[in-house]
Motif scaffolding. Sequence first.
Motif, PDB file in Angstrom:
ATOM      1  N   LEU A  40       0.841  -1.177   0.000  1.00 35.49           N
ATOM      2  CA  LEU A  40       0.000   0.000   0.000  1.00 35.49           C
ATOM      3  C   LEU A  40       0.884   1.238   0.000  1.00 35.49           C
ATOM      4  O   LEU A  40       1.497   1.570   0.997  1.00 35.49           O
ATOM      5  N   TRP A  41       0.958   1.947  -1.118  1.00 39.24           N
ATOM      6  CA  TRP A  41       1.769   3.152  -1.244  1.00 39.24           C
ATOM      7  C   TRP A  41       0.899   4.386  -1.029  1.00 39.24           C
ATOM      8  O   TRP A  41      -0.292   4.378  -1.321  1.00 39.24           O
ATOM      9  N   HIS A  42       1.525   5.440  -0.545  1.00 39.09           N
ATOM     10  CA  HIS A  42       0.877   6.738  -0.354  1.00 39.09           C
ATOM     11  C   HIS A  42       1.725   7.773  -1.077  1.00 39.09           C
ATOM     12  O   HIS A  42       2.955   7.695  -1.047  1.00 39.09           O
ATOM     13  N   VAL A  43       1.066   8.723  -1.718  1.00 41.71           N
ATOM     14  CA  VAL A  43       1.763   9.752  -2.485  1.00 41.71           C
ATOM     15  C   VAL A  43       1.179  11.109  -2.106  1.00 41.71           C
ATOM     16  O   VAL A  43      -0.034  11.296  -2.122  1.00 41.71           O
ATOM     17  N   VAL A  44       2.070  12.033  -1.769  1.00 38.49           N
ATOM     18  CA  VAL A  44       1.670  13.407  -1.498  1.00 38.49           C
ATOM     19  C   VAL A  44       2.578  14.300  -2.336  1.00 38.49           C
ATOM     20  O   VAL A  44       3.804  14.150  -2.300  1.00 38.49           O
ATOM     21  N   ILE A  45       1.989  15.218  -3.080  1.00 41.11           N
ATOM     22  CA  ILE A  45       2.761  16.185  -3.863  1.00 41.11           C
ATOM     23  C   ILE A  45       2.393  17.573  -3.353  1.00 41.11           C
ATOM     24  O   ILE A  45       1.214  17.931  -3.305  1.00 41.11           O
ATOM     25  N   GLU A  64       6.814   1.422   6.209  1.00 35.12           N
ATOM     26  CA  GLU A  64       7.536   0.158   6.238  1.00 35.12           C
ATOM     27  C   GLU A  64       9.030   0.473   6.077  1.00 35.12           C
ATOM     28  O   GLU A  64       9.389   1.320   5.248  1.00 35.12           O
ATOM     29  N   PRO A  65       9.903  -0.174   6.858  1.00 37.37           N
ATOM     30  CA  PRO A  65      11.340   0.098   6.726  1.00 37.37           C
ATOM     31  C   PRO A  65      11.820  -0.067   5.286  1.00 37.37           C
ATOM     32  O   PRO A  65      11.413  -0.989   4.585  1.00 37.37           O
ATOM     33  N   ARG A  66      12.670   0.847   4.836  1.00 36.34           N
ATOM     34  CA  ARG A  66      13.276   0.885   3.503  1.00 36.34           C
ATOM     35  C   ARG A  66      12.300   1.278   2.392  1.00 36.34           C
ATOM     36  O   ARG A  66      12.547   1.016   1.232  1.00 36.34           O
ATOM     37  N   PHE A  67      11.163   1.886   2.763  1.00 39.18           N
ATOM     38  CA  PHE A  67      10.183   2.262   1.751  1.00 39.18           C
ATOM     39  C   PHE A  67       9.647   3.676   1.969  1.00 39.18           C
ATOM     40  O   PHE A  67       8.436   3.894   1.991  1.00 39.18           O
ATOM     41  N   SER A  68      10.552   4.637   2.108  1.00 37.20           N
ATOM     42  CA  SER A  68      10.149   6.038   2.226  1.00 37.20           C
ATOM     43  C   SER A  68      11.131   6.886   1.424  1.00 37.20           C
ATOM     44  O   SER A  68      12.344   6.670   1.478  1.00 37.20           O
ATOM     45  N   VAL A  77       6.679   9.881  -0.927  1.00 40.00           N
ATOM     46  CA  VAL A  77       6.087   8.566  -1.160  1.00 40.00           C
ATOM     47  C   VAL A  77       6.538   7.639  -0.036  1.00 40.00           C
ATOM     48  O   VAL A  77       7.663   7.720   0.442  1.00 40.00           O
ATOM     49  N   TRP A  78       5.625   6.790   0.416  1.00 35.17           N
ATOM     50  CA  TRP A  78       5.970   5.788   1.419  1.00 35.17           C
ATOM     51  C   TRP A  78       5.006   4.628   1.315  1.00 35.17           C
ATOM     52  O   TRP A  78       3.922   4.761   0.776  1.00 35.17           O
ATOM     53  N   ARG A  79       5.461   3.498   1.804  1.00 33.85           N
ATOM     54  CA  ARG A  79       4.619   2.305   1.790  1.00 33.85           C
ATOM     55  C   ARG A  79       4.348   1.876   3.226  1.00 33.85           C
ATOM     56  O   ARG A  79       5.228   1.896   4.067  1.00 33.85           O
ATOM     57  N   THR A  80       3.100   1.513   3.462  1.00 36.08           N
ATOM     58  CA  THR A  80       2.730   0.974   4.774  1.00 36.08           C
ATOM     59  C   THR A  80       2.495  -0.524   4.601  1.00 36.08           C
ATOM     60  O   THR A  80       2.049  -0.969   3.541  1.00 36.08           O
ATOM     61  N   PRO A  81       2.825  -1.289   5.614  1.00 36.42           N
ATOM     62  CA  PRO A  81       2.636  -2.743   5.492  1.00 36.42           C
ATOM     63  C   PRO A  81       1.173  -3.130   5.463  1.00 36.42           C
ATOM     64  O   PRO A  81       0.337  -2.446   6.044  1.00 36.42           O
ATOM     65  N   ILE A  82       0.900  -4.213   4.787  1.00 38.89           N
ATOM     66  CA  ILE A  82      -0.454  -4.772   4.778  1.00 38.89           C
ATOM     67  C   ILE A  82      -0.569  -5.628   6.023  1.00 38.89           C
ATOM     68  O   ILE A  82       0.223  -6.536   6.245  1.00 38.89           O
ATOM     69  N   ILE A  83      -1.537  -5.313   6.855  1.00 38.30           N
ATOM     70  CA  ILE A  83      -1.752  -6.070   8.092  1.00 38.30           C
ATOM     71  C   ILE A  83      -2.985  -6.940   7.912  1.00 38.30           C
ATOM     72  O   ILE A  83      -4.075  -6.445   7.620  1.00 38.30           O
ATOM     73  N   CYS A  84      -2.794  -8.235   8.041  1.00 38.26           N
ATOM     74  CA  CYS A  84      -3.914  -9.165   7.834  1.00 38.26           C
ATOM     75  C   CYS A  84      -4.541  -9.540   9.160  1.00 38.26           C
ATOM     76  O   CYS A  84      -3.980  -9.609  10.165  1.00 38.26           O
TER      77      CYS A  84
END
Length: 190
Positions: free
Chosen positions: A150-155, A167-171, A183-190
Motif C-alpha cells: 500500500l503506497w501513499h503519495v503526497v505532492i 515500512e522500513p526501507r520504503f520512504s 512517497v511511502w509504503r505501509t505494510p499490509i496487516i492481515c
Amino acid sequence: NFKTNKLKQKQIMAEVSQRDEEELLNLVELFFDIDTEDNGTISRREMREYLEREEYDKREQDRLIKMFDLNKPGVVDFGEWCEVLGLDRTKQKRREHSHSEDITVLAHDMNSNMQRKIVQMYRQSRDGSKEMKDCAKTLKQRLDKRFLQLWHVVIIKGQYWAYYSHEPRFSFVFRQGSDIVIVWRTPIIC
C-alpha cells in the motif's frame, strides 16, 4: 546430480561468454534490482515476481531462473550469481545511480535503485497528467502495481511538515522544481 550441475554450468558459461561487458554488468545490476531487501539473496519467488512486473515473457523468465539456480535450493546469493556469470564477486559492486540535477533528495529510507525508478515513474505520471491530483493518483497506482501495495503519495508546493509511519526501507522525499514529492509504503496487516 553433480554431473548434471557441471554440464549445466558449462552450458551457462558458453552462453555467458557470448555476452559483452555491458550485458554482464546489467545482469549484475539485475541482482540488486531483485534484492530490494538488500539482504544479499534472492529467492525463486522474488525473481519470478520481479520478472513478471518487468514484463519479461515466460520463456525468458524460465531461462533466467534456470540459469542462476544451479543447486535448486530456491535461494541464490550474490556470490553464486557472480559465479554463474564467470565474474569475480569481490570486484563487483552496485552501480551508483545519481539523480539528475533537477532532483534534490530531501530524505529517504530506500535504496538508490528504487529511488531512481520512483523518480522515473513520477516524471511519467507528471507528463501524462493535466492536473497534479491526477499525477499523484497515477503515481500511486504505478507504485502499487510495481512494488506491491500500500503506497501513499503526497505532492506539495512550498513548505511542509509531515509525520508518518512507513515500512522500513520504503520512504522517499524529493524535490523537482517547485514540487515536493513524498512517497511511502505501509505494510499490509492481515
